[in-house]
Design a protein around this motif. Structure first.
Motif, PDB file in Angstrom:
ATOM      1  N   GLN A 196       0.943  -1.630  -0.512  1.00 36.11           N
ATOM      2  CA  GLN A 196      -0.116   0.413   0.251  1.00 36.11           C
ATOM      3  C   GLN A 196       0.879   1.169  -0.189  1.00 36.11           C
ATOM      4  O   GLN A 196       1.318   1.455   0.999  1.00 36.11           O
ATOM      5  CB  GLN A 196      -0.805   0.153   1.342  1.00 36.11           C
ATOM      6  CG  GLN A 196      -1.768   1.159   1.734  1.00 36.11           C
ATOM      7  CD  GLN A 196      -2.818   1.668   0.110  1.00 36.11           C
ATOM      8  OE1 GLN A 196      -3.029   0.415   0.168  1.00 36.11           O
ATOM      9  NE2 GLN A 196      -3.438   2.303  -0.352  1.00 36.11           N
TER      10      GLN A 196
ATOM     11  N   THR B 252      -3.260  11.471   1.731  1.00 34.25           N
ATOM     12  CA  THR B 252      -5.073  11.185   1.540  1.00 34.25           C
ATOM     13  C   THR B 252      -5.527   9.713   1.068  1.00 34.25           C
ATOM     14  O   THR B 252      -6.841   8.840   1.138  1.00 34.25           O
ATOM     15  CB  THR B 252      -5.147  11.480  -1.089  1.00 34.25           C
ATOM     16  OG1 THR B 252      -4.386  11.249  -2.102  1.00 34.25           O
ATOM     17  CG2 THR B 252      -5.310  13.356  -0.656  1.00 34.25           C
ATOM     18  N   THR B 253      -4.097   8.188   1.078  1.00 32.86           N
ATOM     19  CA  THR B 253      -4.631   6.563   1.546  1.00 32.86           C
ATOM     20  C   THR B 253      -3.931   6.734   2.431  1.00 32.86           C
ATOM     21  O   THR B 253      -2.579   6.463   1.836  1.00 32.86           O
ATOM     22  CB  THR B 253      -3.822   6.410   0.303  1.00 32.86           C
ATOM     23  OG1 THR B 253      -2.555   6.862  -0.065  1.00 32.86           O
ATOM     24  CG2 THR B 253      -4.671   6.548  -0.837  1.00 32.86           C
TER      25      THR B 253
END
Length: 127
Positions: A4, A9-10
């Motif tokens: 990941q 934003t993530t």
């Protein structure tokens, strides 16, 4: 492999955080009174003169009667330079951050806790 990319934003997805907490890779500390304080005091290479931790540590805190973080946990990062006075809380001392970490952990609870800040200095500078 799981991967990941992290940015503003993530953030880290909850399933990945859950997997890390339950993997057994971190020390697992019960929330019994003084257990968390004792762990920080002895495993963070506390400097004797300054009382500051000399290395950062990460561990999972679980509810004493539940045997592991799979039933609820607090994942805790302690930054280098965090001040800790003693391995046990003295009777009559006011409640502090570590006392709050040792409070009951509800079934299924998931929490991330950071003690100190990354810009704190370790204990070696005040010899």
């Amino acid at each position: 492999m799981s991967s990941q990319i992290l940015n503003d934003t993530t953030p880290l997805p909850t399933p990945m955080l859950r997997e890390m907490a339950n993997s057994g890779a971190f020390h697992e500390i019960a929330n019994h009174p003084n257990t968390v304080r004792h762990h920080i005091y002895y495993f963070s290479m506390r400097h004797k003169k300054t009382g500051k931790t000399q290395k950062s540590i990460v561990f999972a805190i679980y509810q004493t009667s539940r045997h592991g973080p799979q039933n609820g946990y607090r994942l805790c990062l302690v930054h280098q330079g965090y001040f800790i006075a003693a391995p046990e809380r003295k009777e009559g001392d006011p409640e502090d951050e570590i006392d709050k970490l040792e409070k009951d952990i509800p079934q299924g609870h998931e929490e991330m806790v950071i003690l100190g800040s990354p810009d704190q200095l370790g204990g070696e500078e005040s010899e």
